[in-house]
Each structure stands twice: as structure tokens, then as C-alpha cells.
Enzyme design. Structure first.
Site, short mmCIF file in Angstrom:
data_model
loop_
_atom_site.label_atom_id
_atom_site.label_comp_id
_atom_site.label_asym_id
_atom_site.label_seq_id
_atom_site.Cartn_x
_atom_site.Cartn_y
_atom_site.Cartn_z
N GLU A 176 -4.39 2.92 -4.31
CA GLU A 176 -3.15 2.63 -4.11
C GLU A 176 -2.65 1.39 -3.63
O GLU A 176 -1.57 0.86 -3.01
CB GLU A 176 -2.88 3.78 -3.41
CG GLU A 176 -3.24 3.34 -2.24
CD GLU A 176 -4.56 4.35 -1.53
OE1 GLU A 176 -4.65 4.45 -0.75
OE2 GLU A 176 -5.27 4.33 -2.15
N ASP A 232 1.15 -0.95 -0.11
CA ASP A 232 -0.08 -0.03 0.21
C ASP A 232 1.35 0.92 0.37
O ASP A 232 1.85 1.15 0.92
CB ASP A 232 -0.88 0.34 0.79
CG ASP A 232 -2.57 1.08 0.86
OD1 ASP A 232 -2.99 0.29 0.61
OD2 ASP A 232 -1.42 2.76 1.43
#
Length: 299
Positions: free
Chosen positions: A215, A172
Site C-alpha cells: 500500500e 502510505d
């Protein structure tokens, strides 16, 4: 015969090449969205089924583990049903074995339909482009969520059967929303593209890198024990930390948090548990201050 590109007055024109080789292919034309478009060249004998070692892997309850076998002959191909529970169907008729003709439709299970076709190099290149568009994220080039999760299920099944290591990393990008809010979505897109490119330079061709959403990304490392998985993901973390991106005179640095887990050889567990464990490790990496790799063992 095959068609080749030519040019007349600057415009592409198609012309026939009588000497082009056409190779037999099984093409998925019906089934789950993420499976449609996949092509399986008949350059060897193909096992069709739900087993992890199947060459044509169809993830559906109505498909037997070893459902059918497709064998290439001198000038054709033959499909043989392997005493499957629900049968193998060609053009609507249940068969035990059948010589396949071009255009024949093979149904396996309730929803998977394969078409037997011959393709030349031009067909194959065009088909690869279509398939890539269907299974890859258009912005980053990473595999999309659907394809990645399908591949993870297959890889976990194969690793368990063959008693091999398999590692999974969840990634992430740290504070990505702030980058979008402060620098705009064009910078956010640039960050995602360069992150994906950086990861791509550090993994093997047999590994699978996917964008799970926003993301968040994930990486399957085949035949990879925990020590090697930690080394690879730490290299990724360090490489991303070194990126310095410029867009419209704006400079942005990025970091990534990574959670890793490993299915060790001889262990039997499912892809869901693997995902959940790697996700917990990712959460811990965030909790520890971000820009970290955290490993968590499967329980």
C-alpha cells in the site's frame, strides 16, 4: 513494409501496407531488467551515457557520462564514440564511428545492448504495450518499484546538474491491512486502484507516480519547489479522504499519510538521502495520527 490488421470470418489477419513509414529506433535488448524494452526514437540526435542530461541514460559504472552520440542521417544512422573509457562496440567490434544497419547490436558498458531497428506504427504500438507491461504495476497502472527508482536516480542527477527543484512524496494508505482483513482482498484491490486513479487526476504528465510495494506509493514532482509540493500533496490527501468506495454492498472510506521533501535548486544530494528524508516525514505523518501531510527538509 508494415503489416496491418484485417478481418476474415471474424478472425484478425495480417496484410502488408507498402506505404507505411518506418522510423529508426534504438531498442534496449540487454541490461538491467527494468531497462530492457525501452525504445528511443531517432527523431533527433541522441546522447548516450550516464550523465543526467543523456537522452539514452544507462546507469552503469562502465558507461562514461558522455559515452556516445547517435545521429540520424538521410537514409541511415551513425553512432560516434565520444572518447569513452571502455569503448563503444557494434556487432562485437570496437568502433570510433559507424553507420548503423538494421539489426546491428551496439554494446555500451558491460551489460547494456541496444539494437538498431526500423519500426512502423503497428510495431510501435505493440512495443509500447510490451514495455508498459514490463514497467507498470498490473493492478494499479502506476510505475513499478524498479522503474520508479531508476527514474528517481535520473531525475535527481538532472535536477542537480541544471540547478532545478525536485520534490519527492512518499505515500502510505492508512490502516490498509485492516481493510483487507475486514472486507477482503477484492475490496483491498479496489482501494488501490481508486487511490491510484485519484492521484493520476491531480498530477502533471511530467511527474512520475509509482507503487513501491503493498500500500506504499511514491511521487516525483519535477521542477517543483517545496511550497508547490505541499499544495499538490495536500490536494491528494483531501481528494483521497473524499473517496467512498462500494464493493458487494460494502462501503469503505480511506485516508493517506504523506511525507514530502524537496531538493532545492543548487543543492547536491543523492536519491537515497531524498528517499530516506521523505520516508522519515511519512513516519512522522503516521505518528501524528495519520491522514496528514508532513514536510521535512533535507539536511
Amino acid at each position: 513494409m508494415s503489416e496491418l490488421d484485417d478481418t476474415t470470418a471474424g478472425m484478425p489477419v495480417r496484410r502488408l501496407d507498402p506505404d507505411a513509414r518506418r522510423d529508426p529506433v534504438l531498442l534496449v535488448v540487454g541490461g538491467p531488467r527494468t531497462a530492457i524494452g525501452r525504445a528511443y526514437p531517432l527523431d533527433k540526435e541522441l546522447l548516450v551515457g550516464r550523465a543526467g542530461e543523456a537522452d539514452v541514460w544507462l546507469d552503469e559504472e562502465g558507461v562514461s557520462r558522455k559515452h556516445a552520440r547517435v545521429v540520424r542521417t538521410v537514409d541511415a544512422a551513425q553512432i560516434v564514440d565520444l572518447s569513452s573509457r571502455n569503448g563503444t562496440w557494434v556487432n562485437g567490434a570496437r568502433i570510433t564511428q559507424q553507420v548503423l544497419k538494421e539489426g546491428d547490436l551496439v554494446q555500451i558498458g558491460a551489460s547494456h545492448i541496444l539494437r538498431f531497428v526500423y519500426q512502423d506504427q503497428l510495431d510501435e504500438a505493440a512495443h509500447r504495450t510490451l514495455v508498459d507491461n514490463a514497467i507498470r504495476d498490473s493492478l494499479t497502472g502506476a510505475y513499478n518499484r524498479g522503474y520508479f527508482l531508476d527514474q528517481l536516480r535520473k531525475d535527481v542527477s538532472s535536477a542537480i546538474r541544471h540547478k532545478q527543484h525536485l520534490s519527492l512524496a512518499m505515500m502510505d494508505l492508512d490502516l490498509f491491512k485492516q481493510i483487507n482483513d475486514k472486507n477482503g482482498h477484492a475490496m483491498g484491490d479496489l482501494v488501490l486502484r481508486h487511490f491510484s486513479r485519484a492521484v493520476g487526476t491531480l498530477i502533471r504528465s511530467e511527474d512520475t507516480f509509482g507503487r513501491i510495494g503493498g500500500e506504499e506509493f511514491a511521487l516525483i514532482l519535477r521542477q517543483c519547489p517545496d511550497t508547490e509540493a505541499k499544495r499538490v500533496t495536500e490536494r491528494i490527501r483531501h481528494s483521497v479522504e473524499q473517496l467512498d468506495l462500494m464493493h458487494s454492498d460494502q462501503s469503505v472510506g480511506i485516508t493517506v499519510s504523506i511525507g514530502v521533501t524537496t531538493l532545492t535548486a543548487g543543492m547536491a544530494t543523492g536519491d537515497i538521502q531524498l528517499l530516506e528524508t521523505a520516508d522519515k516525514a511519512l513516519y512522522e505523518a503516521k505518528h501524528q495520527g495519520r491522514n496528514k501531510v508532513v514536510f521535512q527538509s533535507l539536511t
